[in-house]
Design a protein around this motif. Structure first.
Motif, PDB file in Angstrom:
ATOM      1  N   ARG A 138      23.555 -67.585  46.555  1.00  0.00           N
ATOM      2  CA  ARG A 138      23.200 -65.942  46.998  1.00  0.00           C
ATOM      3  C   ARG A 138      21.650 -66.267  46.352  1.00  0.00           C
ATOM      4  NH1 ARG A 138      24.527 -63.104  49.235  1.00  0.00           N
ATOM      5  NH2 ARG A 138      24.900 -61.147  48.459  1.00  0.00           N
ATOM      6  N   LYS A 139      21.144 -66.773  45.855  1.00  0.00           N
ATOM      7  CA  LYS A 139      19.512 -66.790  45.600  1.00  0.00           C
ATOM      8  C   LYS A 139      19.359 -67.749  47.318  1.00  0.00           C
ATOM      9  CE  LYS A 139      15.733 -69.002  42.557  1.00  0.00           C
ATOM     10  NZ  LYS A 139      15.017 -69.172  42.119  1.00  0.00           N
ATOM     11  N   LYS A 140      19.564 -69.009  47.670  1.00  0.00           N
ATOM     12  CA  LYS A 140      18.982 -69.406  48.249  1.00  0.00           C
ATOM     13  C   LYS A 140      19.175 -68.869  49.608  1.00  0.00           C
ATOM     14  CE  LYS A 140      18.162 -73.843  45.650  1.00  0.00           C
ATOM     15  NZ  LYS A 140      17.714 -75.161  45.895  1.00  0.00           N
ATOM     16  N   PHE A 141      20.907 -68.307  49.642  1.00  0.00           N
ATOM     17  CA  PHE A 141      21.333 -68.091  51.345  1.00  0.00           C
ATOM     18  C   PHE A 141      21.464 -66.456  51.081  1.00  0.00           C
ATOM     19  CE2 PHE A 141      22.045 -72.554  50.897  1.00  0.00           C
ATOM     20  CZ  PHE A 141      20.772 -72.863  51.558  1.00  0.00           C
ATOM     21  N   PRO A 142      20.744 -66.110  50.823  1.00  0.00           N
ATOM     22  CA  PRO A 142      21.551 -64.141  50.451  1.00  0.00           C
ATOM     23  C   PRO A 142      21.909 -63.383  51.618  1.00  0.00           C
ATOM     24  CG  PRO A 142      18.571 -64.230  50.875  1.00  0.00           C
ATOM     25  CD  PRO A 142      19.845 -65.437  50.790  1.00  0.00           C
ATOM     26  N   GLN A 143      21.692 -63.633  52.786  1.00  0.00           N
ATOM     27  CA  GLN A 143      22.388 -63.392  53.972  1.00  0.00           C
ATOM     28  C   GLN A 143      24.085 -64.144  54.188  1.00  0.00           C
ATOM     29  OE1 GLN A 143      19.516 -63.579  56.675  1.00  0.00           O
ATOM     30  NE2 GLN A 143      20.969 -61.910  57.482  1.00  0.00           N
ATOM     31  N   VAL A 144      24.549 -64.841  52.973  1.00  0.00           N
ATOM     32  CA  VAL A 144      25.599 -65.651  52.956  1.00  0.00           C
ATOM     33  C   VAL A 144      27.100 -65.120  51.839  1.00  0.00           C
ATOM     34  CG1 VAL A 144      27.089 -67.761  52.873  1.00  0.00           C
ATOM     35  CG2 VAL A 144      25.105 -67.692  54.476  1.00  0.00           C
ATOM     36  N   GLY A 145      27.924 -64.409  52.335  1.00  0.00           N
ATOM     37  CA  GLY A 145      28.684 -63.751  51.016  1.00  0.00           C
ATOM     38  C   GLY A 145      29.800 -65.008  50.825  1.00  0.00           C
ATOM     39  N   VAL A 146      29.973 -64.700  49.639  1.00  0.00           N
ATOM     40  CA  VAL A 146      30.449 -66.495  48.985  1.00  0.00           C
ATOM     41  C   VAL A 146      31.966 -65.204  48.142  1.00  0.00           C
ATOM     42  CG1 VAL A 146      31.051 -67.607  46.417  1.00  0.00           C
ATOM     43  CG2 VAL A 146      28.622 -66.815  46.997  1.00  0.00           C
ATOM     44  N   HIS A 147      32.929 -65.648  49.528  1.00  0.00           N
ATOM     45  CA  HIS A 147      33.943 -65.651  48.986  1.00  0.00           C
ATOM     46  C   HIS A 147      35.244 -66.409  48.810  1.00  0.00           C
ATOM     47  CE1 HIS A 147      37.994 -63.624  50.687  1.00  0.00           C
ATOM     48  NE2 HIS A 147      38.185 -64.215  51.530  1.00  0.00           N
ATOM     49  N   GLY A 148      35.445 -66.501  47.300  1.00  0.00           N
ATOM     50  CA  GLY A 148      35.898 -68.261  46.466  1.00  0.00           C
ATOM     51  C   GLY A 148      36.862 -67.862  45.428  1.00  0.00           C
ATOM     52  N   LEU A 149      37.873 -68.902  45.297  1.00  0.00           N
ATOM     53  CA  LEU A 149      38.500 -69.106  44.134  1.00  0.00           C
ATOM     54  C   LEU A 149      39.849 -68.226  44.421  1.00  0.00           C
ATOM     55  CD1 LEU A 149      36.410 -68.840  41.725  1.00  0.00           C
ATOM     56  CD2 LEU A 149      36.901 -71.696  43.249  1.00  0.00           C
ATOM     57  N   SER A 150      41.110 -68.728  44.731  1.00  0.00           N
ATOM     58  CA  SER A 150      42.579 -68.004  44.525  1.00  0.00           C
ATOM     59  C   SER A 150      42.105 -68.296  42.795  1.00  0.00           C
ATOM     60  CB  SER A 150      43.686 -69.277  44.803  1.00  0.00           C
ATOM     61  OG  SER A 150      43.500 -70.440  43.899  1.00  0.00           O
ATOM     62  N   THR A 151      43.134 -67.112  42.672  1.00  0.00           N
ATOM     63  CA  THR A 151      43.670 -66.402  41.454  1.00  0.00           C
ATOM     64  C   THR A 151      43.755 -67.918  40.546  1.00  0.00           C
ATOM     65  OG1 THR A 151      46.358 -66.147  42.091  1.00  0.00           O
ATOM     66  CG2 THR A 151      44.368 -64.078  41.880  1.00  0.00           C
ATOM     67  N   SER A 152      44.653 -68.385  41.440  1.00  0.00           N
ATOM     68  CA  SER A 152      45.284 -70.061  40.401  1.00  0.00           C
ATOM     69  C   SER A 152      43.931 -71.061  39.862  1.00  0.00           C
ATOM     70  CB  SER A 152      46.375 -70.521  41.429  1.00  0.00           C
ATOM     71  OG  SER A 152      45.806 -71.307  42.351  1.00  0.00           O
ATOM     72  N   GLU A 153      43.233 -70.202  41.094  1.00  0.00           N
ATOM     73  CA  GLU A 153      41.774 -71.653  40.091  1.00  0.00           C
ATOM     74  C   GLU A 153      41.463 -70.542  39.392  1.00  0.00           C
ATOM     75  OE1 GLU A 153      39.670 -73.343  43.973  1.00  0.00           O
ATOM     76  OE2 GLU A 153      40.738 -71.752  44.620  1.00  0.00           O
ATOM     77  N   ILE A 154      41.550 -69.649  39.498  1.00  0.00           N
ATOM     78  CA  ILE A 154      40.733 -68.507  37.684  1.00  0.00           C
ATOM     79  C   ILE A 154      41.115 -69.058  36.950  1.00  0.00           C
ATOM     80  CG2 ILE A 154      40.324 -65.770  37.227  1.00  0.00           C
ATOM     81  CD1 ILE A 154      39.610 -66.024  40.619  1.00  0.00           C
ATOM     82  N   ASP A 155      42.363 -68.808  37.250  1.00  0.00           N
ATOM     83  CA  ASP A 155      43.570 -68.995  35.973  1.00  0.00           C
ATOM     84  C   ASP A 155      43.072 -70.583  35.222  1.00  0.00           C
ATOM     85  OD1 ASP A 155      46.476 -68.080  34.328  1.00  0.00           O
ATOM     86  OD2 ASP A 155      46.614 -70.078  34.708  1.00  0.00           O
ATOM     87  N   MET A 156      42.960 -70.822  36.482  1.00  0.00           N
ATOM     88  CA  MET A 156      42.615 -72.765  35.539  1.00  0.00           C
ATOM     89  C   MET A 156      41.485 -72.475  34.504  1.00  0.00           C
ATOM     90  SD  MET A 156      43.726 -75.934  35.666  1.00  0.00           S
ATOM     91  CE  MET A 156      43.116 -76.793  34.746  1.00  0.00           C
ATOM     92  N   ILE A 157      40.674 -72.409  34.883  1.00  0.00           N
ATOM     93  CA  ILE A 157      39.172 -72.009  34.967  1.00  0.00           C
ATOM     94  C   ILE A 157      39.219 -71.590  33.117  1.00  0.00           C
ATOM     95  CG2 ILE A 157      36.811 -71.025  35.151  1.00  0.00           C
ATOM     96  CD1 ILE A 157      37.246 -71.415  37.773  1.00  0.00           C
ATOM     97  N   ALA A 158      39.845 -70.053  33.403  1.00  0.00           N
ATOM     98  CA  ALA A 158      40.240 -69.732  32.539  1.00  0.00           C
ATOM     99  C   ALA A 158      41.325 -70.519  30.820  1.00  0.00           C
ATOM    100  CB  ALA A 158      40.974 -68.574  32.581  1.00  0.00           C
ATOM    101  N   LYS A 159      42.153 -71.365  31.333  1.00  0.00           N
ATOM    102  CA  LYS A 159      42.400 -72.534  30.845  1.00  0.00           C
ATOM    103  C   LYS A 159      41.610 -73.540  29.788  1.00  0.00           C
ATOM    104  CE  LYS A 159      47.588 -72.078  31.808  1.00  0.00           C
ATOM    105  NZ  LYS A 159      47.299 -70.948  32.705  1.00  0.00           N
ATOM    106  N   VAL A 160      40.766 -74.143  31.000  1.00  0.00           N
ATOM    107  CA  VAL A 160      39.555 -74.986  30.534  1.00  0.00           C
ATOM    108  C   VAL A 160      38.816 -74.371  29.519  1.00  0.00           C
ATOM    109  CG1 VAL A 160      38.085 -76.628  31.077  1.00  0.00           C
ATOM    110  CG2 VAL A 160      39.881 -76.029  32.711  1.00  0.00           C
ATOM    111  N   GLU A 161      38.333 -73.054  29.579  1.00  0.00           N
ATOM    112  CA  GLU A 161      37.368 -72.263  28.176  1.00  0.00           C
ATOM    113  C   GLU A 161      37.942 -72.112  27.858  1.00  0.00           C
ATOM    114  OE1 GLU A 161      34.343 -72.348  28.867  1.00  0.00           O
ATOM    115  OE2 GLU A 161      33.646 -73.378  31.093  1.00  0.00           O
TER     116      GLU A 161
END
Length: 375
Positions: A138-161
């Motif tokens: 977002r800082k270096k490429f402000p015109q590029v949208g960040v469309h990312g991470l499936s719900t299951s990846e988000i669930d995995m991050i929550a388990k790790v954290e």
């Protein structure tokens, strides 16, 4: 329109299609009848009429890259040919510098407007990895949208954290995440998920995480992966759950039905699924998607990634209004060996113009960037 009306009157699904033309989308029983019907052409003509009424003879696409940041995964989905277990010789995880290089190349060469970020369920990656990546983009490429991470990846991050998915979503949004892809839905019935992805989040958890993202102001896409072990009733339930959540939260920007590609997957090796569902089924799913979501979810994607350019051109006449993305750098579907999954903006523009449509290049939020008119 008069010829279409005549055909509808003589069809076994004519009542459903006539209701659709009058602003009354199919209910669950109607949806089951549509799935069972062989009148795909008439469904497509009706869905195409609704789409042209809304968008005219125009189709959109997004110039993007797909960033498969890691193939390390402990979920072992039977439909996936991409993942590798931890410590496998072919496993990888991109560094922040490698991510920056890929996004920079996409911007410099193609003027991308979106980076689609998806990977495996990697237990060695904490949330800082994602936060650092999103902030950098977002800082270096402000015109590029960040469309990312499936719900299951988000669930995995929550388990790790050892945190809640809501807290993870909040932190990811603060660091630059702008919207969420619909991956991980597959078919939203647990009897199917227990067969194809028993270690992944269940249907209610997928819906819950999507609802949390909407509450935080993060819109999403919804998907459906058909053509494996699901029944017709499972597809009906999938549609219904998406409809219910959309009516409650209005967070889905687009719906993408895509056909399961069995090559090099455990499901093919075990003889569960030997071949893809084919083009007619794609057109039927596209048409039914438009009929069901008309007035509810604006955009239906053509699903060229697993079905090819020719079928995508037909899909645009059967109810889809969006071609999808260029997906430079895609590695998940390409692991099935089904086809080359790289497609430049020029080929998409040419393909849309070939069917007599003008082309709208869009951004991450389906807002127009520029129009490519037919000469």
């Amino acid at each position: 329109m008069s010829q279409l009306t005549e055909q509808i009157h003589s069809s076994e699904i004519g009542d459903i299609l006539e209701n659709s033309l009058n602003g009354h989308p199919p209910n669950q029983d109607d949806c089951l009848r549509l799935i069972r019907s062989d009148d795909t052409f008439l469904m497509g003509m009706t869905a195409g009429h609704l789409t042209r009424k809304k968008f005219g003879n125009k189709a959109s696409f997004v110039n993007n890259i797909i960033l498969n940041y890691t193939n390390v995964c402990i979920t072992d989905c039977k439909f996936c040919a991409f993942y590798r277990p931890p410590d496998h010789d072919e496993s990888y995880t991109l560094t922040l510098d490698e991510i920056e290089t890929r996004v920079k190349t996409g911007w410099d060469m193609f003027k991308i407007r979106q980076v689609l970020i998806q990977g495996g369920h990697n237990p060695d990656l904490g949330i800082e990895y994602y936060e650092d990546s999103f902030r950098m983009i977002r800082k270096k490429f402000p015109q590029v949208g960040v469309h990312g991470l499936s719900t299951s990846e988000i669930d995995m991050i929550a388990k790790v954290e050892k945190s809640s998915t809501k807290e993870i979503l909040s932190r990811l949004k603060e660091s630059g995440l702008q919207s969420i892809p619909g991956a991980g839905a597959e078919i939203l019935t647990d009897s199917v998920k227990e067969i194809i992805s028993p270690k992944k989040i269940n249907s209610d958890e997928w819906l819950r995480i999507m609802k949390e993202s909407f509450d935080l102001g993060l819109p999403a896409s919804a998907t459906m992966m058909y053509g494996h072990v699901e029944s017709n009733q499972d597809i009906v339930e999938h549609f219904d759950k998406i409809v219910r959540l959309q009516k409650e939260s209005d967070g889905f920007m687009a719906f993408i039905p895509w056909s399961f590609e069995p090559n090099n997957t455990l499901m093919q090796q075990n003889g569960v699924v030997t071949h893809g569902a084919g083009g007619i089924q794609l057109l039927k799913m596209i048409a039914i998607s438009r009929l069901i979501f008309d007035g509810l979810i604006n955009h239906i994607q053509s699903s060229w990634l697993t079905n090819g350019i020719g079928m995508a051109q037909l899909a645009l006449q059967y109810g889809a209004d969006d071609f999808g993305g260029t997906l430079i750098g895609e590695e998940v579907v390409s692991c099935t060996g089904a086809r080359s999954t790289e497609l430049t903006d020029k080929r998409i523009i040419d393909s849309i113009k070939q069917i007599g449509y003008s082309v709208e290049e869009r951004d991450n939020f389906y807002e127009p960037v520029c129009i490519h008119q037919i000469p």
